[in-house]
Scaffold this active site. Structure first.
Site, PDB file in Angstrom:
ATOM      1  N   ILE A 242       0.823  -1.214   0.000  1.00 27.50           N
ATOM      2  CA  ILE A 242       0.000   0.000   0.000  1.00 27.50           C
ATOM      3  C   ILE A 242       0.863   1.272   0.000  1.00 27.50           C
ATOM      4  CG2 ILE A 242      -0.270   0.382   2.510  1.00 27.50           C
ATOM      5  CD1 ILE A 242      -3.307   0.482   2.009  1.00 27.50           C
TER       6      ILE A 242
ATOM      7  N   GLY B 134      12.658  -3.603  11.937  1.00 29.95           N
ATOM      8  CA  GLY B 134      11.637  -2.673  11.455  1.00 29.95           C
ATOM      9  C   GLY B 134      10.358  -3.362  11.020  1.00 29.95           C
ATOM     10  N   GLN B 135      10.101  -4.543  11.600  1.00 25.17           N
ATOM     11  CA  GLN B 135       8.872  -5.263  11.225  1.00 25.17           C
ATOM     12  C   GLN B 135       7.665  -4.607  11.883  1.00 25.17           C
ATOM     13  OE1 GLN B 135       8.805  -9.415  12.366  1.00 25.17           O
ATOM     14  NE2 GLN B 135       6.973  -9.852  11.164  1.00 25.17           N
TER      15      GLN B 135
ATOM     16  N   HIS C 255       6.394 -11.841   5.969  1.00 26.55           N
ATOM     17  CA  HIS C 255       6.221 -11.365   4.593  1.00 26.55           C
ATOM     18  C   HIS C 255       7.572 -11.036   3.986  1.00 26.55           C
ATOM     19  CE1 HIS C 255       5.781  -8.019   7.423  1.00 26.55           C
ATOM     20  NE2 HIS C 255       6.372  -7.240   6.531  1.00 26.55           N
TER      21      HIS C 255
ATOM     22  N   HIS D 193       9.264  -8.637   1.130  1.00 24.36           N
ATOM     23  CA  HIS D 193       9.080  -7.489   0.244  1.00 24.36           C
ATOM     24  C   HIS D 193       9.830  -7.808  -1.050  1.00 24.36           C
ATOM     25  CE1 HIS D 193       7.823  -4.539   3.465  1.00 24.36           C
ATOM     26  NE2 HIS D 193       8.474  -5.417   4.221  1.00 24.36           N
TER      27      HIS D 193
HETATM   28  P1  AMP Z   1       7.111  -4.455   7.590  1.00 23.52           P
HETATM   29  O1  AMP Z   1       7.531  -3.107   8.093  1.00 23.52           O
HETATM   30  O2  AMP Z   1       8.251  -5.247   7.043  1.00 23.52           O
HETATM   31  O3  AMP Z   1       6.302  -5.205   8.622  1.00 23.52           O
HETATM   32  O4  AMP Z   1       6.192  -4.185   6.331  1.00 23.52           O
HETATM   33  C1  AMP Z   1       4.808  -4.068   6.397  1.00 23.52           C
HETATM   34  C2  AMP Z   1       4.371  -3.560   5.065  1.00 23.52           C
HETATM   35  O5  AMP Z   1       2.975  -3.765   4.944  1.00 23.52           O
HETATM   36  C3  AMP Z   1       4.622  -2.050   4.839  1.00 23.52           C
HETATM   37  O6  AMP Z   1       5.459  -1.888   3.698  1.00 23.52           O
HETATM   38  C4  AMP Z   1       3.217  -1.494   4.614  1.00 23.52           C
HETATM   39  O7  AMP Z   1       3.193  -0.464   3.644  1.00 23.52           O
HETATM   40  C5  AMP Z   1       2.451  -2.724   4.168  1.00 23.52           C
HETATM   41  N1  AMP Z   1       1.014  -2.704   4.406  1.00 23.52           N
HETATM   42  C6  AMP Z   1       0.374  -2.439   5.579  1.00 23.52           C
HETATM   43  N2  AMP Z   1      -0.959  -2.556   5.416  1.00 23.52           N
HETATM   44  C7  AMP Z   1      -1.171  -2.903   4.131  1.00 23.52           C
HETATM   45  C8  AMP Z   1      -2.342  -3.180   3.349  1.00 23.52           C
HETATM   46  N3  AMP Z   1      -3.566  -3.128   3.868  1.00 23.52           N
HETATM   47  N4  AMP Z   1      -2.179  -3.505   2.046  1.00 23.52           N
HETATM   48  C9  AMP Z   1      -0.952  -3.570   1.505  1.00 23.52           C
HETATM   49  N5  AMP Z   1       0.194  -3.336   2.189  1.00 23.52           N
HETATM   50  C10 AMP Z   1       0.089  -2.995   3.485  1.00 23.52           C
END
Ligand code: AMP
Length: 111
Positions: A30, A89-90, A96, A98
């Site tokens: 997002i 930074g999770q 997941h 990236h």
């Molecule tokens: P992390 O910081 O590695 O936990 O990454 C979490 C990621 O999830 C971030 O890059 C957010 O932009 C992404 N994110 C959070 N909510 C959503 C959502 N509803 N749809 C798509 N991506 C999301």
């Protein structure tokens, strides 16, 4: 309590899907940090990379290769990152990866 990604898996929150199979899901982040920024997750609730089992890793490996192909990232390359815990930074406590691509990405000291 379910994480936001569990809600996406269950269809309670919508996402822009790239690819899905029985075990894994890929959808656009997002808040993209690159021209192509996709998140790849197992449907199984696994908190982070440290909790990841070999079977799920194997499923994610094959699925990630398919996502890379689907997005046409093979030739020019891409970056695959997983953040773990506070220092990593999770933000979302559901494993997941990236997948970033679509441009020559910078590699800088982060702290
Ligand atoms: P992390 O910081 O590695 O936990 O990454 C979490 C990621 O999830 C971030 O890059 C957010 O932009 C992404 N994110 C959070 N909510 C959503 C959502 N509803 N749809 C798509 N991506 C999301």
């Amino acid at each position: 309590m379910s994480s936001i990604f569990k809600k996406i898996i269950d269809g309670e929150i919508s996402c822009k899907k790239v690819l899905e199979n029985e075990k894994c899901l890929a959808f656009y982040d997002i808040n993209p940090q690159a021209p192509i920024h996709v998140l790849i997750i197992p449907k199984k609730e696994i908190k982070d990379f440290s909790s990841l089992d070999c079977q799920t890793m194997s499923e994610l490996l094959e699925f990630t290769h398919q996502v890379v192909k689907t997005l046409g990232l093979e030739e020019k390359g891409y970056r695959l990152i997983t953040n773990v815990g506070e220092n990593g930074g999770q933000e979302v406590p559901h494993l997941h990866f990236h997948l970033l691509g679509g441009a020559k990405l910078k590699w800088e000291r982060l702290a």
